[in-house]
Design a protein around this motif. Structure first.
Motif, PDB file in Angstrom:
ATOM      1  N   ASP A 186       5.583   6.061   1.094  1.00  0.00           N
ATOM      2  CA  ASP A 186       6.728   7.024   0.911  1.00  0.00           C
ATOM      3  C   ASP A 186       7.932   6.526   1.511  1.00  0.00           C
ATOM      4  N   ALA A 187       8.887   7.604   1.893  1.00  0.00           N
ATOM      5  CA  ALA A 187      10.314   7.088   2.349  1.00  0.00           C
ATOM      6  C   ALA A 187      10.132   6.736   4.020  1.00  0.00           C
ATOM      7  N   SER A 188       9.088   7.109   4.646  1.00  0.00           N
ATOM      8  CA  SER A 188       8.823   6.831   5.798  1.00  0.00           C
ATOM      9  C   SER A 188       8.011   5.648   5.922  1.00  0.00           C
ATOM     10  N   LEU A 189       7.670   5.081   4.958  1.00  0.00           N
ATOM     11  CA  LEU A 189       6.958   3.543   4.859  1.00  0.00           C
ATOM     12  C   LEU A 189       5.657   3.963   5.288  1.00  0.00           C
ATOM     13  N   ARG A 190       5.018   5.056   5.011  1.00  0.00           N
ATOM     14  CA  ARG A 190       3.653   5.460   5.451  1.00  0.00           C
ATOM     15  C   ARG A 190       2.758   5.001   3.926  1.00  0.00           C
ATOM     16  N   VAL A 191       1.770   4.341   4.019  1.00  0.00           N
ATOM     17  CA  VAL A 191       0.987   3.782   2.820  1.00  0.00           C
ATOM     18  C   VAL A 191       0.347   4.895   2.418  1.00  0.00           C
ATOM     19  N   THR A 192       0.475   5.318   1.052  1.00  0.00           N
ATOM     20  CA  THR A 192      -0.153   6.439   0.561  1.00  0.00           C
ATOM     21  C   THR A 192      -1.066   6.047  -0.558  1.00  0.00           C
ATOM     22  N   HIS A 193      -1.223   4.689  -0.990  1.00  0.00           N
ATOM     23  CA  HIS A 193      -1.955   4.258  -2.036  1.00  0.00           C
ATOM     24  C   HIS A 193      -2.262   2.859  -2.015  1.00  0.00           C
ATOM     25  N   CYS A 194      -3.488   2.503  -2.230  1.00  0.00           N
ATOM     26  CA  CYS A 194      -3.805   0.768  -2.257  1.00  0.00           C
ATOM     27  C   CYS A 194      -5.094   1.155  -3.048  1.00  0.00           C
ATOM     28  N   GLU A 195      -5.035   0.199  -4.223  1.00  0.00           N
ATOM     29  CA  GLU A 195      -6.216  -0.159  -5.274  1.00  0.00           C
ATOM     30  C   GLU A 195      -6.160  -1.522  -5.588  1.00  0.00           C
ATOM     31  N   PRO A 196      -7.337  -2.430  -5.476  1.00  0.00           N
ATOM     32  CA  PRO A 196      -8.496  -1.608  -4.527  1.00  0.00           C
ATOM     33  C   PRO A 196      -8.152  -1.837  -3.190  1.00  0.00           C
ATOM     34  N   ARG A 197      -9.343  -1.067  -2.545  1.00  0.00           N
ATOM     35  CA  ARG A 197      -9.127  -1.041  -1.102  1.00  0.00           C
ATOM     36  C   ARG A 197      -9.368  -2.299  -0.759  1.00  0.00           C
ATOM     37  N   VAL A 198      -8.568  -2.798   0.698  1.00  0.00           N
ATOM     38  CA  VAL A 198      -8.956  -4.192   1.304  1.00  0.00           C
ATOM     39  C   VAL A 198      -9.186  -3.720   2.635  1.00  0.00           C
ATOM     40  N   LEU A 230      -6.280  -3.235   5.285  1.00  0.00           N
ATOM     41  CA  LEU A 230      -5.006  -2.147   5.085  1.00  0.00           C
ATOM     42  C   LEU A 230      -4.763  -1.290   6.205  1.00  0.00           C
ATOM     43  N   ALA A 231      -5.684  -0.933   7.164  1.00  0.00           N
ATOM     44  CA  ALA A 231      -5.248  -0.322   8.307  1.00  0.00           C
ATOM     45  C   ALA A 231      -4.413  -1.013   9.372  1.00  0.00           C
ATOM     46  N   SER A 232      -4.568  -2.346   9.366  1.00  0.00           N
ATOM     47  CA  SER A 232      -3.873  -2.994  10.359  1.00  0.00           C
ATOM     48  C   SER A 232      -2.379  -3.300   9.744  1.00  0.00           C
ATOM     49  N   LEU A 233      -2.507  -3.877   8.306  1.00  0.00           N
ATOM     50  CA  LEU A 233      -1.060  -3.930   7.674  1.00  0.00           C
ATOM     51  C   LEU A 233      -0.120  -2.757   7.594  1.00  0.00           C
ATOM     52  N   ALA A 283       4.584   0.255   9.633  1.00  0.00           N
ATOM     53  CA  ALA A 283       5.165   1.348  10.192  1.00  0.00           C
ATOM     54  C   ALA A 283       5.760   1.173  11.574  1.00  0.00           C
ATOM     55  N   ALA A 284       5.505  -0.040  12.177  1.00  0.00           N
ATOM     56  CA  ALA A 284       6.058  -0.426  13.609  1.00  0.00           C
ATOM     57  C   ALA A 284       7.271  -1.436  13.467  1.00  0.00           C
ATOM     58  N   ASP A 285       7.363  -2.211  12.247  1.00  0.00           N
ATOM     59  CA  ASP A 285       8.466  -3.093  12.376  1.00  0.00           C
ATOM     60  C   ASP A 285       9.150  -2.707  10.995  1.00  0.00           C
ATOM     61  N   GLU A 286       8.444  -1.997  10.115  1.00  0.00           N
ATOM     62  CA  GLU A 286       9.564  -1.671   8.821  1.00  0.00           C
ATOM     63  C   GLU A 286       9.979  -2.898   7.975  1.00  0.00           C
ATOM     64  N   ASP A 287       8.938  -4.003   8.178  1.00  0.00           N
ATOM     65  CA  ASP A 287       9.257  -5.381   7.504  1.00  0.00           C
ATOM     66  C   ASP A 287       8.496  -5.120   6.026  1.00  0.00           C
ATOM     67  N   VAL A 288       9.106  -4.625   4.926  1.00  0.00           N
ATOM     68  CA  VAL A 288       8.545  -4.296   3.935  1.00  0.00           C
ATOM     69  C   VAL A 288       8.130  -5.772   3.248  1.00  0.00           C
TER      70      VAL A 288
END
Length: 278
Positions: free
Chosen positions: A214-226, A229-232, A237-242
């Protein structure tokens, strides 16, 4: 008979004086022209009467008395006529004085009216000058506002042109990156931005993997799950490096595909949505 005249004057007092002088002169004229000739005529008649009467003193006296009486009546008549003429002159003088007063009053009223008209015209001229000045000032303000509007329009056009150029350049880079990296961007209900990756599985190059946030760079979707994902997501969220996140998530998708190659993992179809770029 010599004609007796008088001059007109704008002043009623002078008119009355002139008429009085004319009346006095008229009396003198009557005395010279009527009384004296009639007295001479009476003397002539007396002489004729004395001659006719001869030595008869009583007859001469009677004739003389009658002649004098007749002449006296003529003189009285002439004097009465002169008095009547004087009265007419006085009435004419009074009428002329009254007419002069009316004329003076009329002229005074006209002068007052003219003064009022002149003052009104001056007031109107001042108002017209003030209105002209206000109109000129308003015109200058309008011209300045029009100049500002034209400058703003030129500035807006320049900004829009620069934005169009920037969008064109970004679209070109996105297309190039999509061709090189096998990634495209589109909108989806579950995320503000959804990224779709291809060429992550050597066995099925057209298979897709997706990730969105979303606009806050919070991951809302990932398929397939890896597993990563949590660490990435935390690192994003910390460095905002898309860019770094997309490279890392692609690498995770590739690793997951390689690990699942032995089990012939199948990937779900891509989510519904129209790709925005690529």
């Amino acid at each position: 008979m010599e004609e007796c005249t008088f001059r007109e004057s704008q002043s009623s007092q002078k008119i009355y004086i002139y008429f009085t002088e004319a009346f006095t002169f008229r009396g003198t004229c009557l005395e010279e022209e009527i009384v004296e000739p009639q007295l001479g005529a009476a003397a002539s008649r007396l002489a004729a009467t004395a001659t006719a009467a001869g030595a008869d003193a009583s007859s001469w006296a009677s004739a003389a008395t009658a002649a004098i009486t007749s002449d006296g009546d003529d003189v009285a008549t002439a004097v009465a006529a002169a008095v009547a003429d004087g009265g007419s002159l006085r009435r004419s003088a009074a009428a002329a004085a009254a007419a002069a007063d009316r004329l003076a009053a009329t002229r005074a009223a006209e002068a007052e009216e003219l003064r009022g008209v002149t003052e009104g015209r001056l007031v109107l001229e001042k108002k017209a000058a003030a209105a002209a000045a206000a109109t000129a000032a308003a015109r200058r303000r309008v011209e300045a506002e029009e100049a500002d509007a034209e400058a703003y329009e030129r500035e807006t056009d320049a900004i829009e042109a620069a934005a169009a150029t920037a969008v064109a350049e970004a679209t070109h880079r996105a297309d190039r990156y999509a061709a090189l990296l096998g990634v495209s961007v589109y909108n989806a209900p579950s995320a503000v931005l959804m990224f779709q990756f291809t060429d992550v599985d050597e066995r099925v190059p057209t298979a897709v993997a997706t990730v969105g946030f979303d606009a806050s760079l919070r991951v809302t979707h990932c398929e397939p799950r890896v597993p990563q994902l949590a660490s990435l997501a935390a690192k994003l969220a910390a460095d905002e490096d898309v860019t770094a996140f997309l490279l890392a998530i692609r690498a995770a998708f590739v690793a997951a595909a390689a690990a699942a190659a032995a089990t012939t993992a199948t990937y779900p179809p891509p989510p519904s949505g129209t790709p925005a770029v690529g």
